[in-house]
Design an enzyme around this catalytic site. Structure first.
Site, PDB file in Angstrom:
ATOM      1  N   TYR A 169       0.791  -1.341  -0.064  1.00 17.22           N
ATOM      2  CA  TYR A 169       0.002   0.173   0.130  1.00 17.22           C
ATOM      3  C   TYR A 169       0.913   1.183  -0.107  1.00 17.22           C
ATOM      4  O   TYR A 169       0.784   2.158  -0.754  1.00 17.22           O
ATOM      5  CB  TYR A 169      -1.064   0.001   1.280  1.00 17.22           C
ATOM      6  CG  TYR A 169      -1.946   1.236   1.318  1.00 17.22           C
ATOM      7  CD1 TYR A 169      -2.966   0.996   0.609  1.00 17.22           C
ATOM      8  CD2 TYR A 169      -1.731   2.185   2.258  1.00 17.22           C
ATOM      9  CE1 TYR A 169      -3.877   1.984   0.560  1.00 17.22           C
ATOM     10  CE2 TYR A 169      -2.660   3.183   2.057  1.00 17.22           C
ATOM     11  CZ  TYR A 169      -3.976   3.177   1.535  1.00 17.22           C
ATOM     12  OH  TYR A 169      -4.705   4.146   1.405  1.00 17.22           O
ATOM     13  N   LYS A 173       1.021   4.076  -3.029  1.00 14.17           N
ATOM     14  CA  LYS A 173       0.436   5.386  -2.715  1.00 14.17           C
ATOM     15  C   LYS A 173       1.813   6.322  -3.086  1.00 14.17           C
ATOM     16  O   LYS A 173       1.509   7.459  -3.671  1.00 14.17           O
ATOM     17  CB  LYS A 173       0.077   5.513  -1.458  1.00 14.17           C
ATOM     18  CG  LYS A 173      -1.027   4.793  -1.123  1.00 14.17           C
ATOM     19  CD  LYS A 173      -2.400   5.044  -2.320  1.00 14.17           C
ATOM     20  CE  LYS A 173      -3.560   4.212  -1.992  1.00 14.17           C
ATOM     21  NZ  LYS A 173      -4.766   4.767  -2.814  1.00 14.17           N
ATOM     22  N   ILE A 202      -9.484   9.083   7.340  1.00 14.37           N
ATOM     23  CA  ILE A 202     -10.689   9.607   6.671  1.00 14.37           C
ATOM     24  C   ILE A 202     -11.955   8.627   7.362  1.00 14.37           C
ATOM     25  O   ILE A 202     -11.956   7.360   7.124  1.00 14.37           O
ATOM     26  CB  ILE A 202     -10.812   9.813   5.234  1.00 14.37           C
ATOM     27  CG1 ILE A 202      -9.579  10.450   4.622  1.00 14.37           C
ATOM     28  CG2 ILE A 202     -12.244  10.425   4.935  1.00 14.37           C
ATOM     29  CD1 ILE A 202      -9.686  12.031   5.518  1.00 14.37           C
ATOM     30  N   THR A 204     -14.347   6.897   6.466  1.00 15.19           N
ATOM     31  CA  THR A 204     -15.243   6.268   5.168  1.00 15.19           C
ATOM     32  C   THR A 204     -15.429   4.870   5.762  1.00 15.19           C
ATOM     33  O   THR A 204     -14.687   4.506   6.838  1.00 15.19           O
ATOM     34  CB  THR A 204     -14.760   6.308   4.046  1.00 15.19           C
ATOM     35  OG1 THR A 204     -13.417   5.728   4.071  1.00 15.19           O
ATOM     36  CG2 THR A 204     -14.239   7.640   3.464  1.00 15.19           C
TER      37      THR A 204
END
Length: 277
Positions: A169, A173, A202, A204
């Site tokens: 990841y 990114k 965030i 989400t």
């Protein structure tokens, strides 16, 4: 009517569509057909002009078809790529295919159809910013410039060389950030701009899943030690995206905007101890 394309309709994608889709034809794309149709129905119910296309971002032909479909509806003036997988959701290979290759392919294909004066935003992550100065220059150069169809063949991206999904990841990114920098020239040749946004934690569904996972405790430490001391919201990202897509950002391209509540600043300043592992 101009066209806004939102690739990935999770929390951030839906918020971006709502923030920037008024008065535009909105094209939503996602791999999950059920989620795609649910979000589209909600937006249509609120008066948005919405079209959908099921798309696997790791499939170059599928992304090319998406770009062509969007361009058939009108001038594509705005593109927001939010599609991605987190370390708790997928193994290393899938993260590299979706988060890294998917972005590279989208940058390539939408560079062919973006209208003059248009702009794009790729949602990266603050995870890529932690790697600045730590990834060798040769590695960053390869992530930025290797043709998309050869990207996953790079030796340092083979699963044996990537210790875990979290490492995949971070690499993906950071790859998004440098890939956007490199793509700014091709987008500029079309009279368009391209930037990335690196969100912090965030709130989400994906973010909540990460907070509930193995890395959750460390993420909460980072949030609590940040300048804002809070989780981000999808609207925080949608507002930053709206700015980068607007004419007010007409001299901003090939850059990354941290929207992390001050987390990276806290780590770099020594106020936050970055969790290990």
């Amino acid at each position: 009517m101009s066209v806004l394309v939102v690739v990935g309709v999770g929390g951030m994608g839906e918020a971006i569509a709502r923030r920037s889709g008024s008065g535009r034809t909105v094209v939503l794309a996602d791999f999950n057909e059920a989620t795609l149709e649910r979000v589209a129905a909600s937006l249509r119910g609120d008066g948005f002009d919405v079209h959908t296309k099921v798309t696997d971002v790791s499939d170059a032909a599928a992304v090319a078809a998406l770009a062509e479909f969007a361009a058939s509806l009108g001038p594509v003036t705005a593109v927001a790529h939010t599609a991605g997988l987190s370390p708790t959701q997928a193994p290393t290979g899938a993260i590299l295919r979706v988060d890294l290759l998917g972005v590279a392919v989208s940058l390539d294909e939408f560079a062919k159809v973006i209208a003059p004066g248009g702009a794009g935003v790729v949602i990266a992550s603050m995870a890529g910013s932690f790697g600045i100065g730590h990834f060798p220059a040769e590695m960053e150069g390869a992530l930025a410039l290797t043709p998309s169809d050869q990207l996953l063949s790079l030796p340092f991206l083979q699963e044996a060389a990537v210790p875990n999904p979290g490492a995949a990841y971070s690499i993906a990114k950071r790859g998004n950030q440098v890939r956007v920098q490199a793509a700014s020239k091709a987008w500029g040749a079309r009279g368009a701009r391209i930037n990335s946004i690196s969100p912090g934690v965030i709130s989400t569904p994906m973010g909540q899943e990460e907070l509930a996972g193995e890395s959750g405790a460390g993420m909460r430490v980072m949030v609590e030690g940040s300048g804002t001391g809070r989780l981000g919201t999808p609207n925080d990202i949608a507002n930053a995206t709206a700015f980068l897509l607007s004419d007010e950002a007409s001299f901003v391209t090939g850059t990354d905007l941290l929207v992390d509540g001050g987390t990276v600043a806290g780590v770099r300043s020594g106020f936050i101890a970055l969790p290990q592992g």
